[in-house]
Scaffold this active site. Structure first.
Site, PDB file in Angstrom:
ATOM      1  N   SER A 139       0.864  -1.189   0.000  1.00 38.89           N
ATOM      2  CA  SER A 139       0.000   0.000   0.000  1.00 38.89           C
ATOM      3  C   SER A 139       0.897   1.233   0.000  1.00 38.89           C
ATOM      4  O   SER A 139       2.019   1.184   0.519  1.00 38.89           O
ATOM      5  CB  SER A 139      -0.861   0.021   1.269  1.00 38.89           C
ATOM      6  N   TYR A 152      -1.885  -0.939  10.440  1.00 39.12           N
ATOM      7  CA  TYR A 152      -1.968  -1.210   8.996  1.00 39.12           C
ATOM      8  C   TYR A 152      -0.714  -0.679   8.300  1.00 39.12           C
ATOM      9  O   TYR A 152      -0.087  -1.366   7.494  1.00 39.12           O
ATOM     10  CB  TYR A 152      -3.222  -0.541   8.446  1.00 39.12           C
TER      11      TYR A 152
HETATM   12  N1  LIG Z   1      -8.805  -0.278  -1.273  1.00 41.22           N
HETATM   13  C1  LIG Z   1      -7.722   0.445  -1.068  1.00 41.22           C
HETATM   14  O1  LIG Z   1      -7.770   1.686  -1.031  1.00 41.22           O
HETATM   15  C2  LIG Z   1      -6.388  -0.217  -0.855  1.00 41.22           C
HETATM   16  C3  LIG Z   1      -5.244   0.585  -0.931  1.00 41.22           C
HETATM   17  C4  LIG Z   1      -4.003  -0.009  -0.720  1.00 41.22           C
HETATM   18  C5  LIG Z   1      -3.924  -1.363  -0.462  1.00 41.22           C
HETATM   19  N2  LIG Z   1      -5.062  -2.116  -0.407  1.00 41.22           N
HETATM   20  C6  LIG Z   1      -4.919  -3.538  -0.121  1.00 41.22           C
HETATM   21  O2  LIG Z   1      -5.534  -4.273  -1.152  1.00 41.22           O
HETATM   22  C7  LIG Z   1      -5.906  -5.562  -0.663  1.00 41.22           C
HETATM   23  C8  LIG Z   1      -7.330  -5.873  -1.100  1.00 41.22           C
HETATM   24  O3  LIG Z   1      -8.196  -4.920  -0.532  1.00 41.22           O
HETATM   25  P1  LIG Z   1      -9.543  -4.422  -1.242  1.00 41.22           P
HETATM   26  O4  LIG Z   1      -9.500  -2.959  -1.255  1.00 41.22           O
HETATM   27  O5  LIG Z   1      -9.763  -5.170  -2.502  1.00 41.22           O
HETATM   28  O6  LIG Z   1     -10.592  -4.856  -0.108  1.00 41.22           O
HETATM   29  P2  LIG Z   1     -11.953  -5.695  -0.184  1.00 41.22           P
HETATM   30  O7  LIG Z   1     -12.535  -5.600   1.180  1.00 41.22           O
HETATM   31  O8  LIG Z   1     -12.793  -5.267  -1.343  1.00 41.22           O
HETATM   32  O9  LIG Z   1     -11.464  -7.193  -0.466  1.00 41.22           O
HETATM   33  C9  LIG Z   1     -10.695  -7.900   0.477  1.00 41.22           C
HETATM   34  C10 LIG Z   1     -11.017  -9.382   0.380  1.00 41.22           C
HETATM   35  O10 LIG Z   1     -10.187 -10.070   1.340  1.00 41.22           O
HETATM   36  C11 LIG Z   1     -10.984 -11.049   1.999  1.00 41.22           C
HETATM   37  N3  LIG Z   1     -10.423 -11.378   3.305  1.00 41.22           N
HETATM   38  C12 LIG Z   1     -10.374 -10.600   4.411  1.00 41.22           C
HETATM   39  N4  LIG Z   1      -9.820 -11.284   5.434  1.00 41.22           N
HETATM   40  C13 LIG Z   1      -9.499 -12.523   4.959  1.00 41.22           C
HETATM   41  C14 LIG Z   1      -8.911 -13.688   5.526  1.00 41.22           C
HETATM   42  N5  LIG Z   1      -8.527 -13.740   6.819  1.00 41.22           N
HETATM   43  N6  LIG Z   1      -8.736 -14.765   4.736  1.00 41.22           N
HETATM   44  C15 LIG Z   1      -9.133 -14.750   3.446  1.00 41.22           C
HETATM   45  N7  LIG Z   1      -9.708 -13.692   2.853  1.00 41.22           N
HETATM   46  C16 LIG Z   1      -9.892 -12.590   3.610  1.00 41.22           C
HETATM   47  C17 LIG Z   1     -12.371 -10.396   2.100  1.00 41.22           C
HETATM   48  O11 LIG Z   1     -13.381 -11.367   2.341  1.00 41.22           O
HETATM   49  C18 LIG Z   1     -12.482  -9.703   0.746  1.00 41.22           C
HETATM   50  O12 LIG Z   1     -13.065 -10.553  -0.217  1.00 41.22           O
HETATM   51  C19 LIG Z   1      -5.678  -5.524   0.848  1.00 41.22           C
HETATM   52  O13 LIG Z   1      -4.460  -6.153   1.159  1.00 41.22           O
HETATM   53  C20 LIG Z   1      -5.587  -4.031   1.131  1.00 41.22           C
HETATM   54  O14 LIG Z   1      -4.832  -3.760   2.293  1.00 41.22           O
HETATM   55  C21 LIG Z   1      -6.284  -1.579  -0.621  1.00 41.22           C
END
Ligand SMILES: NC(=O)c1ccc[n+]([C@@H]2O[C@H](COP(=O)([O-])OP(=O)(O)OC[C@H]3O[C@@H](n4cnc5c(N)ncnc54)[C@H](O)[C@@H]3O)[C@@H](O)[C@H]2O)c1
Length: 261
Positions: A139, A152
């Site tokens: 991130s 985080y």
């Molecule tokens: N959305 C943002 O702004 C952003 C920015 C930087 C990094 N990220 C990173 O991107 C990644 C994906 O996030 P996203 O934005 O798509 O979120 P999201 O909530 O849309 O999707 C996350 C998915 O991970 C699954 N999950 C959560 N805990 C879990 C576990 N213990 N075991 C298996 N699956 C699990 C959830 O069920 C969900 O389907 C994460 O690592 C997040 O930190 C997101």
């Protein structure tokens, strides 16, 4: 679009957001994909809507589950070419003074232990194959204080370092490993942190866009496209890197004479 015909890919957190967009893109590029997620309903629904995808219920914090996930990919499809360790959420939020030890540990387990387990179990298979690609979701908050909750941010910084140091160990086995750092993507990670329903994502995205250099937010597909590139043969000399995909968000603000006042 890169060619993944015949390749076997695992995407964790593949049921929603960035993971689901990546699953769709990998399948479109010809890959056979194992969707790993806690969310059985969404995971099965997505797998059922695609030609070459299966769902494996997985808690990425569990050694047993991640081991079973890698075994499922190799037993079902005979190999493992790519693992995208992507599952996550914000975890502990709020003041550090009010963060419990349990929430601290749970957040690190979700964001760092999960990546360690994916690297360890997939890495073993890839070492035996003499080839493989690992991509971890980092991130912009790993390097930009104030972009996420404390634990985080620390966890994502750990993901970056784990990626880079293990990539150096794995290079001689023919395994490449990188991480990708998205800017703010209006997924459930953001709506749930704000206590808003999923349908609020578009409105939240609009509000975020007004503050961003390109006048729009990063989309899950922006990340998926970059993820495919990093995992493709076109990126065969790229390893131990953190690719930021944020439209310039974390770089700073455009200079203007207002800065002089
Ligand atoms: N959305 C943002 O702004 C952003 C920015 C930087 C990094 N990220 C990173 O991107 C990644 C994906 O996030 P996203 O934005 O798509 O979120 P999201 O909530 O849309 O999707 C996350 C998915 O991970 C699954 N999950 C959560 N805990 C879990 C576990 N213990 N075991 C298996 N699956 C699990 C959830 O069920 C969900 O389907 C994460 O690592 C997040 O930190 C997101």
């Amino acid at each position: 679009m890169p060619d993944f015909k015949g390749k076997v890919v695992i995407v964790t957190g593949g049921a929603a957001g960035i993971g689901a967009a990546s699953v769709r893109q990998f399948v479109k590029a010809g890959a056979r994909v194992v969707i790993a997620d806690l969310d059985r309903e969404r995971g099965e629904e997505l797998a059922g809507s695609l030609d070459q995808a299966i769902f494996q219920p997985t808690d990425v914090t569990s050694d047993k589950d991640v081991c079973a996930l890698v075994k499922r990919a190799t037993s079902e499809y005979g190999a493992l070419d790519v693992i995208f360790n992507n599952a996550g959420s914000f975890g502990a939020r709020g003041s550090i003074l009010e963060t419990s030890v349990q929430d601290f540990d749970a957040t690190l387990a979700l964001l760092v232990r999960s990546v360690f387990l994916g690297i360890k179990h997939a890495g073993q298979v890839m070492k035996e194959q003499g080839a493989g690609v690992i991509l971890n979701t980092c991130s912009i908050s790993a390097n930009t204080p104030g972009y996420g909750p404390h634990i985080y941010q620390a966890a994502k910084a750990a993901v970056e370092q784990l990626t880079k140091t293990v990539a150096l160990e794995f290079a001689e086995y023919g395994i490449r490993m990188n991480c990708i750092s998205p800017g703010g993507v209006p997924t459930r990670l953001i709506t749930s942190a704000l206590g808003a329903p999923d349908e609020a994502a578009a409105g939240i995205g609009k509000a975020m866009a007004a503050m961003l250099p390109m006048g729009r937010t990063c989309t899950a597909d922006d990340i998926a496209q970059a993820a495919l590139f990093l995992c493709s043969d076109e990126a065969s000399y790229i390893t131990a890197q953190n690719l930021t995909v944020d439209g310039g968000e974390a770089t700073g603000k455009k200079w203007s004479t207002q800065h002089l006042h």
